[in-house]
Design an enzyme around this catalytic site. Structure first.
Site, PDB file in Angstrom:
ATOM      1  N   GLY A   1     -27.154  76.997  31.543  1.00 23.14           N
ATOM      2  CA  GLY A   1     -26.248  76.604  32.512  1.00 23.14           C
ATOM      3  C   GLY A   1     -26.521  75.183  33.181  1.00 23.14           C
ATOM      4  O   GLY A   1     -26.978  74.059  32.319  1.00 23.14           O
ATOM      5  N   SER A   2     -26.234  74.970  34.364  1.00 23.69           N
ATOM      6  CA  SER A   2     -26.315  73.544  35.102  1.00 23.69           C
ATOM      7  C   SER A   2     -27.521  73.087  35.044  1.00 23.69           C
ATOM      8  O   SER A   2     -27.584  71.864  35.390  1.00 23.69           O
ATOM      9  CB  SER A   2     -25.499  73.558  36.387  1.00 23.69           C
ATOM     10  OG  SER A   2     -24.176  74.178  36.252  1.00 23.69           O
TER      11      SER A   2
END
Length: 596
Positions: A302-303
């Site tokens: 993810g981020s």
């Protein structure tokens, strides 16, 4: 008539000669046979005494002697401050001499009850026509006391060493454990077995004496194992495990992982998985809890993965912190797939793109960078390859080459999808940003020492390569500080008196080729203090139910770990008046004076 009488009284000399010749032949034949037998005996005796001597001696020895090898005492495992994490203690093992057991049924009944064994299997052992059989290895002190009181005929005890973990659940997945013969099976115990195990040399010899008894002769071990000094700090490890457990329970997560790294040299100061297990009683736990998931498991990050494109864009001069990116209307179409921001934005600076974790802004910058440059920096940061940590079973993750990317891949990979990484890889990538741009090999062991303190082997810090310039690392740390600001996604990671730089991540779990609704990996990775880094701390929760945002469930765990660890290490908080200053060593061993 006279002529006939003469013939009757005549001696036949020719017949007598024939009879004597036959006797002589028979004598010669018998003599030859005697010589042949004698020669055969001589040859056989020579063969047995010369050619087959060792074999026959061994066979004869087996008739009155039995040798049983017992492993040497394993070396200790210490933390960096010489607190014992794994030691060897003496314990009793129970054996039987079946021929001396008076009543097999009664003896088996007692042994099975006192040692918690299956009675039928004990009877089978006691019924063997052997001079030595193990009944149970490495019994508890209570079992030994109870059994010794029975004074069973044909049952004896042998001292062996047993592995014991005085800190119980502390760093259990990292340390691993040993088998019944003291061989390392998992973790540090397995990886450093060649040093810790020593050279086996203890033997127990069973001999029959003149009365048919069976005395035992003990031999000392040839060489005890050496000790391993780890980079782990027992106190920081305890802090991490206690805070991780509280955080997992609060978030109602399936499990959690946390790791603390010293970015200056790559030392692993703590590595924790929850739930854990007690290696002293490992059979009471599911084997799934034995696994060190920080090293063996990979996931879509993810981020938290956005630092890669960000570093590459700064390094290539594509953006600066104040460069503006149009993030309207809150989504972007890449390869026919619509990728959205969690909250729509219009114009954002590059700093704000990371601060607010904008997918749209990130992907637009990555498109300017291009697939090949993005891939190059992913590899430079160590993703798609093993870190080389001194632990077995490390996963390399999943990273496809650009030629295998789809049209949507550049967008997906930029925001941490279509790629799988380990928590350890992420921690080392953030350490490169913390130390000025150097990717280091994670170090779990500092040295090998003998029992008297002699240093046998040293494991120095290893620099893998320079990933980014010191300038880029400095710029990105400044940007990541805004993520932990009141306006950022990780304001719950803020620590009073200290500046923190970090990034949140919330990644939907992919299983069987599809994303699972309601299942997430929630993470936060931070650097503290941001301008004089002492720790890189990564926290990942698996399937939190209370809230799935990394900034909500993982950032607070980071905060508590960092606060307690900084206090323990005596790092004083930031003072704006500049009166208090701290000198720290960075990754290139330069001393810099930092305001605190």
């Amino acid at each position: 008539m006279k002529l006939k009488k003469i013939k009757k009284n005549t001696i036949d000399i020719s017949g007598t000669n024939v009879g004597l010749n036959g006797i002589r032949r028979r004598i010669k034949t018998v003599f030859a046979l005697i010589c042949l037998v004698f020669l055969t005996v001589v040859i056989r005796d020579f063969y047995l005494q010369t050619i087959k001597n060792e074999f026959l001696a061994e066979q004869a020895s087996r008739q009155y002697r039995r040798e049983i090898e017992i492993k040497a005492r394993r070396g200790k495992i210490f933390d960096r401050n010489y607190y014992s994490l794994a030691v060897s203690v003496d314990c009793d093992s129970v054996f039987a001499v079946p021929s001396k057991v008076a009543d097999i049924e009664s003896t088996a009944d007692i042994l099975s009850r006192l040692l918690s064994l299956d009675k039928e299997s004990v009877i089978k052992k006691l019924s063997q026509k052997r001079e030595f059989v193990w009944i149970k290895r490495k019994i508890s002190e209570e079992e030994s006391v109870r059994l010794r009181r029975r004074n069973l005929r044909g049952i004896g005890f042998i001292k062996e060493s047993k592995r014991f973990y005085p800190q119980e659940c502390l760093a259990s997945q990292l340390l691993g454990f040993t088998g019944v013969d003291n061989e390392g099976l998992e973790g540090v115990e397995r990886e450093f077995d060649e040093y810790i195990a020593g050279k086996s040399g203890i033997k127990v010899i069973t001999e029959k004496d003149a009365k048919g008894g069976s005395p035992f002769i003990y031999e000392k071990p040839v060489t005890d194992g050496d000790n391993v000094v780890l980079t782990i700090d027992k106190n920081i490890q305890f802090i991490v495990q206690s805070e991780l457990e509280k955080g997992v329970k609060f978030a109602e997560a399936k499990s959690g992982m946390a790791i603390v790294v010293d970015p200056a040299n790559g030392d692993i100061l703590a590595m924790a998985n929850y739930p854990g297990f007690n290696p002293n009683k490992r059979n009471n736990y599911s084997p799934s809890t034995w696994r060190n998931r920080i090293v063996t498991d990979c996931f879509e990050p993810g981020s938290v993965f956005k630092i890669v494109f960000a570093c590459a864009a700064i390094e290539k001069g594509i953006v600066m912190p104040d460069s503006e990116i149009d993030c309207s209307p809150g989504f972007i179409v890449v390869g026919g797939r619509k990728i959205r921001d969690s909250h729509p934005h219009n114009m954002l600076t590059f700093t704000e793109v990371l601060e607010k974790s904008s997918n749209v802004g990130s992907i637009k910058i990555a498109q300017l960078l291009g697939e090949n440059e993005l891939y190059k920096y992913i590899r430079k940061f160590g993703f798609g390859e093993k870190t080389g940590i001194q632990l077995q079973g490390e996963a390399r993750g999943i990273l496809r080459k650009p030629k295998d990317w789809s049209l949507v891949s550049i967008g997906a990979i930029t925001i941490g999808q279509e790629i799988a990484v380990t928590p350890l890889q992420l921690a080392m990538a953030y350490s490169a940003i913390a130390n000025g741009g150097l990717l280091l090999k994670p170090r779990i062991a500092k040295r090998i020492e003998s029992w008297d303190g002699e240093i046998k082997k040293v494991f120095p810090p290893v620099t893998v390569r320079r990933v980014i310039s010191e300038r880029t690392a400095h710029i990105l740390r400044g940007i990541l500080k805004t993520v932990v600001s009141e306006e950022g996604t990780a304001h719950l990671a803020r620590i009073e008196g200290f500046e923190v730089a970090g990034k949140t991540g919330t990644a939907q779990k992919a299983e069987n080729g599809a994303y699972q609704p309601g299942k997430y990996y929630s993470s936060f990775i931070g650097i503290v203090p941001a301008d004089a880094p002492r720790f890189v701390i990564a926290v990942i929760l698996d399937e939190p139910k209370k809230n799935h945002y990394g900034g909500i469930v993982s950032a607070p765990i980071f905060r508590e770990i960092a606060k307690r660890s900084l206090l323990y290490c005596g790092v004083k908080p930031h003072k704006e008046d500049g009166k208090l200053r701290l000198v720290v060593a960075d990754a290139v061993n330069k001393k810099e004076e930092r305001n605190l």
